[in-house]
Design an enzyme around this catalytic site. Structure first.
Site, PDB file in Angstrom:
ATOM      1  N   LYS A   1      21.102  -2.784  31.642  1.00  0.00           N
ATOM      2  CA  LYS A   1      20.638  -3.159  30.305  1.00  0.00           C
ATOM      3  C   LYS A   1      21.325  -2.000  29.016  1.00  0.00           C
ATOM      4  O   LYS A   1      21.710  -2.369  28.135  1.00  0.00           O
ATOM      5  CB  LYS A   1      18.974  -3.040  29.921  1.00  0.00           C
ATOM      6  CG  LYS A   1      18.430  -2.823  28.766  1.00  0.00           C
ATOM      7  CD  LYS A   1      18.746  -4.320  27.930  1.00  0.00           C
ATOM      8  CE  LYS A   1      18.157  -4.291  26.523  1.00  0.00           C
ATOM      9  NZ  LYS A   1      18.532  -5.522  25.597  1.00  0.00           N
TER      10      LYS A   1
ATOM     11  N   LYS B   1      17.844   4.418  19.889  1.00  0.00           N
ATOM     12  CA  LYS B   1      17.181   4.833  21.323  1.00  0.00           C
ATOM     13  C   LYS B   1      18.103   4.459  22.403  1.00  0.00           C
ATOM     14  O   LYS B   1      18.263   5.103  23.315  1.00  0.00           O
ATOM     15  CB  LYS B   1      15.862   4.270  21.275  1.00  0.00           C
ATOM     16  CG  LYS B   1      14.901   4.511  22.619  1.00  0.00           C
ATOM     17  CD  LYS B   1      14.679   3.618  23.600  1.00  0.00           C
ATOM     18  CE  LYS B   1      14.699   2.198  23.041  1.00  0.00           C
ATOM     19  NZ  LYS B   1      14.112   1.163  24.103  1.00  0.00           N
TER      20      LYS B   1
HETATM   21  P1  NAD Z   1       7.876  -3.396  18.682  1.00  0.00           P
HETATM   22  O1  NAD Z   1       7.853  -2.157  18.261  1.00  0.00           O
HETATM   23  O2  NAD Z   1       7.958  -4.563  18.053  1.00  0.00           O
HETATM   24  O3  NAD Z   1       6.734  -3.584  19.898  1.00  0.00           O
HETATM   25  C1  NAD Z   1       6.220  -2.404  20.546  1.00  0.00           C
HETATM   26  C2  NAD Z   1       4.684  -2.722  20.748  1.00  0.00           C
HETATM   27  O4  NAD Z   1       4.152  -1.410  21.567  1.00  0.00           O
HETATM   28  C3  NAD Z   1       4.071  -2.623  19.319  1.00  0.00           C
HETATM   29  O5  NAD Z   1       3.274  -3.745  18.922  1.00  0.00           O
HETATM   30  C4  NAD Z   1       3.293  -1.153  19.559  1.00  0.00           C
HETATM   31  O6  NAD Z   1       2.206  -1.024  18.456  1.00  0.00           O
HETATM   32  C5  NAD Z   1       3.069  -0.995  20.959  1.00  0.00           C
HETATM   33  N1  NAD Z   1       2.773   0.391  21.380  1.00  0.00           N
HETATM   34  C6  NAD Z   1       3.687   1.233  21.124  1.00  0.00           C
HETATM   35  N2  NAD Z   1       3.525   2.363  21.709  1.00  0.00           N
HETATM   36  C7  NAD Z   1       2.161   1.984  22.515  1.00  0.00           C
HETATM   37  C8  NAD Z   1       1.192   2.416  23.348  1.00  0.00           C
HETATM   38  N3  NAD Z   1       1.268   3.774  23.799  1.00  0.00           N
HETATM   39  N4  NAD Z   1       0.123   1.832  23.945  1.00  0.00           N
HETATM   40  C9  NAD Z   1       0.059   0.664  23.516  1.00  0.00           C
HETATM   41  N5  NAD Z   1       1.091  -0.103  22.709  1.00  0.00           N
HETATM   42  C10 NAD Z   1       2.013   0.800  21.958  1.00  0.00           C
HETATM   43  O7  NAD Z   1       9.222  -3.261  19.713  1.00  0.00           O
HETATM   44  P2  NAD Z   1      10.217  -4.709  20.486  1.00  0.00           P
HETATM   45  O8  NAD Z   1      11.291  -4.899  19.413  1.00  0.00           O
HETATM   46  O9  NAD Z   1       9.060  -5.790  20.808  1.00  0.00           O
HETATM   47  O10 NAD Z   1      10.839  -4.092  21.731  1.00  0.00           O
HETATM   48  C11 NAD Z   1      10.102  -3.770  22.737  1.00  0.00           C
HETATM   49  C12 NAD Z   1      11.044  -3.320  23.903  1.00  0.00           C
HETATM   50  O11 NAD Z   1      12.054  -4.192  24.187  1.00  0.00           O
HETATM   51  C13 NAD Z   1      11.739  -1.913  23.538  1.00  0.00           C
HETATM   52  O12 NAD Z   1      11.972  -1.080  24.745  1.00  0.00           O
HETATM   53  C14 NAD Z   1      13.105  -2.659  22.783  1.00  0.00           C
HETATM   54  O13 NAD Z   1      14.164  -1.616  23.051  1.00  0.00           O
HETATM   55  C15 NAD Z   1      13.316  -3.844  23.921  1.00  0.00           C
HETATM   56  N6  NAD Z   1      14.064  -5.021  23.573  1.00  0.00           N
HETATM   57  C16 NAD Z   1      13.895  -5.336  22.127  1.00  0.00           C
HETATM   58  C17 NAD Z   1      14.622  -6.523  21.652  1.00  0.00           C
HETATM   59  C18 NAD Z   1      14.429  -7.019  20.349  1.00  0.00           C
HETATM   60  O14 NAD Z   1      15.277  -7.878  20.016  1.00  0.00           O
HETATM   61  N7  NAD Z   1      13.621  -6.656  19.580  1.00  0.00           N
HETATM   62  C19 NAD Z   1      15.523  -7.105  22.450  1.00  0.00           C
HETATM   63  C20 NAD Z   1      15.531  -6.733  23.898  1.00  0.00           C
HETATM   64  C21 NAD Z   1      15.075  -5.432  24.249  1.00  0.00           C
END
Ligand code: NAD
Length: 299
Positions: free
Chosen positions: A174, A243
């Site tokens: 990734k 990140k």
């Molecule tokens: P986001 O910030 O929208 O969602 C993360 C969620 O985690 C939030 O709802 C937050 O409240 C929750 N959270 C944070 N810390 C927490 C904790 N300690 N306990 C419980 N809940 C907690 O992020 P996202 O865009 O959904 O991304 C999530 C992961 O997927 C990341 O690692 C990101 O790099 C990866 N990702 C994102 C995308 C994208 O397009 N957004 C694509 C591929 C991969």
């Protein structure tokens, strides 16, 4: 583990809420938890149970999925007496869908193994749209037998589920992908700005490049929705992109390997964060190129 495992899902944000919904729709029983309860409410309305803590969620689950911003967040819910690893029943599996550090994942896998818990790294690619439509690439590292057990669940959230190798191999895959796609922002921004400055219409440039050897998924799929419309609403936030670049350049340092371009691109992302753009869509980094060149890439 029963034939139909009980699932837990922690982190129901932009990606997690869609992935969890697909698992619910596939018929699995599910408990959810997020630091912000409103983020999980649509899933509760769709039939998921709410847990107040990662420990409570793990006690009620056979397989726990996490989709959290980064390594510190995953460690905070997985480790310690109140963490997922200490509270999953014997034979449980933690599947981390976050983009995480291979080194951090291997440490989690070793901590899990001491308790008979398998940790799989299973980061995803395809963006929020891919999560919404169940069309993600899922890159998995860790125990092969656990992967085989989880494959039907991963098939519910993605259409290209690939076993990459031992623990950390999914995360490393990734980071490679995102190093490529995030770095393209700087290259595409500069190249398109050059074409426009040289007097070629932006739409013509895109049309020709997309049917030539310079074609990229980013130019064909991302930019028409985001950059070209001046729409920087987050789907994939710049902070997450920064990140991912940091995790990639850190991995290279751990391996004693020089990386010229990725370190430069990482600094551009840090610069964009310092402008206060961290919560905007990651493609907003191209605005730095636009400022330098005086060319706005909009249509
Ligand atoms: P986001 O910030 O929208 O969602 C993360 C969620 O985690 C939030 O709802 C937050 O409240 C929750 N959270 C944070 N810390 C927490 C904790 N300690 N306990 C419980 N809940 C907690 O992020 P996202 O865009 O959904 O991304 C999530 C992961 O997927 C990341 O690692 C990101 O790099 C990866 N990702 C994102 C995308 C994208 O397009 N957004 C694509 C591929 C991969």
């Amino acid at each position: 583990m029963a034939d139909s495992p009980r699932l837990g899902f922690i982190g129901t944000g932009n990606m997690g809420r869609h992935m969890a919904r697909h698992l619910l729709e596939a018929g699995y029983r599910m408990t959810v938890h997020d630091a912000r309860r409103p983020a999980a409410e649509p899933l509760e309305q769709a039939g998921a149970s709410w847990a107040e803590s990662p420990a409570e969620l793990a006690e009620a689950s056979d397989v726990v999925f996490t989709s959290l911003p980064g390594p510190p967040d995953v460690d905070s819910v997985a480790l310690g007496d109140a963490g997922v690893l200490a509270n999953l029943p014997d034979g449980g599996i933690l599947v981390d869908l976050s983009t995480n550090s291979p080194t951090a994942i291997r440490k989690l896998a070793a901590a899990g193994a001491e308790r008979g818990i398998v940790v799989l790294d299973a980061p995803v690619s395809g963006g929020v749209f891919g999560a919404e439509t169940g069309r993600l690439a899922v890159m998995v590292g860790g125990d092969r037998a656990a992967f085989d057990r989880c494959k039907p669940m991963l098939d519910a959230i993605g259409d290209h589920v690939v076993y990459c190798g031992d623990s950390g191999a999914g995360s490393a895959t990734k980071l490679v992908n995102n190093m490529i796609s995030l770095s393209l922002n700087i290259l595409l921004g500069e190249a398109l700005a050059l074409g426009v400055k040289a007097g070629v219409d932006l739409a013509t440039l895109v049309d020709v490049v997309q049917s030539s050897s310079g074609a990229t998924w980013k130019l064909g799929n991302n930019y028409p929705k985001f950059l070209f419309k001046g729409n920087f609403e987050p789907g994939f936030a710049l902070d997450l992109g920064a990140k991912d670049l940091r995790l990639g350049t850190t991995l290279a340092k751990e391996l004693g390997m020089p990386l010229d371009l990725a370190n430069l691109v990482e600094q551009r992302f840090v610069e964009a964060q310092s402008r206060g753009w961290g919560k905007l869509h990651a493609d907003v980094v191209v605005k730095l190129v636009e400022e330098r060149t005086g060319v706005e890439l909009r249509m």
